[in-house]
Design a protein around this motif. Structure first.
Motif, mmCIF file in Angstrom:
data_model
loop_
_atom_site.group_PDB
_atom_site.id
_atom_site.type_symbol
_atom_site.label_atom_id
_atom_site.label_comp_id
_atom_site.label_asym_id
_atom_site.label_seq_id
_atom_site.Cartn_x
_atom_site.Cartn_y
_atom_site.Cartn_z
ATOM 1 N N SER A 67 49.759 36.844 48.673
ATOM 2 C CA SER A 67 48.995 37.727 47.783
ATOM 3 C C SER A 67 49.604 39.126 47.801
ATOM 4 N N SER A 102 48.616 44.995 45.266
ATOM 5 C CA SER A 102 48.342 45.592 43.954
ATOM 6 C C SER A 102 47.505 44.676 43.062
ATOM 7 N N THR A 103 47.090 43.540 43.557
ATOM 8 C CA THR A 103 46.252 42.526 42.909
ATOM 9 C C THR A 103 46.962 41.670 41.861
ATOM 10 N N CYS A 104 48.213 41.937 41.562
ATOM 11 C CA CYS A 104 48.927 41.032 40.661
ATOM 12 C C CYS A 104 50.394 40.957 41.071
ATOM 13 N N ILE A 105 51.019 39.860 40.696
ATOM 14 C CA ILE A 105 52.430 39.665 41.002
ATOM 15 C C ILE A 105 53.239 40.612 40.114
ATOM 16 N N ASP A 159 52.716 30.183 40.211
ATOM 17 C CA ASP A 159 52.371 31.560 39.841
ATOM 18 C C ASP A 159 50.915 31.563 39.388
ATOM 19 N N LEU A 165 49.105 34.374 38.893
ATOM 20 C CA LEU A 165 48.930 35.735 38.375
ATOM 21 C C LEU A 165 48.643 36.771 39.460
ATOM 22 N N SER A 166 47.675 36.527 40.329
ATOM 23 C CA SER A 166 47.372 37.501 41.372
ATOM 24 C C SER A 166 47.957 37.109 42.723
ATOM 25 N N TYR A 167 48.469 35.891 42.834
ATOM 26 C CA TYR A 167 49.113 35.436 44.059
ATOM 27 C C TYR A 167 50.055 34.283 43.750
#
Length: 176
Positions: free
Chosen positions: A55, A58-61, A115, A117-119
């Protein structure tokens, strides 16, 4: 003409930015050009086995990181090589821009990167692979993310990882 790329110049540039991986002479792999898989189909990979979750604080990849990580892993030249996994000689098991399966250690282990999106979820099917598969996979992913972040100029990207592994004999490393 001045200012234009030759094919060789463009390949070198894309390879240096982890946008493509050279599979063999004259054959290249560019994950960003793959089709996108629907979330409903991706859920199949969460049913069993070991799961590593990476994870990002920043909360997103970060943009482009997943595809570049896939190209980076594909280009590694080690004994535990990451090779795109196939069901048969020509049919990929899972080959999408947001979900891709690799074989490692000569096909003894299947690793699927997803993927979310957030991790990034990494499903590990150990098969007949050695005991230290989890920590070895974690280290390889960790090093790959650091390398890709450096090349893409993502300084200060922070990420954490955690395992969910039902195999108590896997390795001495903590899994959760």
């Amino acid at each position: 003409k001045e200012g234009l790329f030759t094919a060789d110049d463009l390949i070198k540039l894309l390879e240096s930015r982890h946008a493509i991986a050279i599979i063999e002479y004259g054959k290249y792999f560019m994950p960003a050009l793959l089709l996108h898989q629907s979330p409903a189909k991706i859920v199949e990979y969460f049913k069993q086995g070991t799961l590593l979750v990476v994870s990002f604080v920043s909360t997103c990849i970060p943009n482009g990181l997943f595809c570049c990580l896939v190209a980076h892993l594909t280009s590694l030249n080690k004994a535990s090589c990451w090779k795109v996994c196939t069901k048969s000689k020509d049919e990929p098991l899972c080959l999408y821009r947001n979900c891709i399966s690799f074989t490692r250690h000569g096909g003894l282990e299947i690793v699927t990167l997803i993927d979310m999106l957030s991790y990034i979820a990494i499903h590990i099917d150990k098969g007949k692979a050695s005991r230290n598969v989890c920590s070895e996979t974690r280290d390889c992913i960790h090093d790959g993310i650091l390398s890709v972040c450096t090349v893409l100029g993502y300084s200060g990207v922070q990420f954490e990882d955690a395992f969910i592994c039902p195999d108590t004999h896997c390795s001495p490393d903590p899994h959760v």
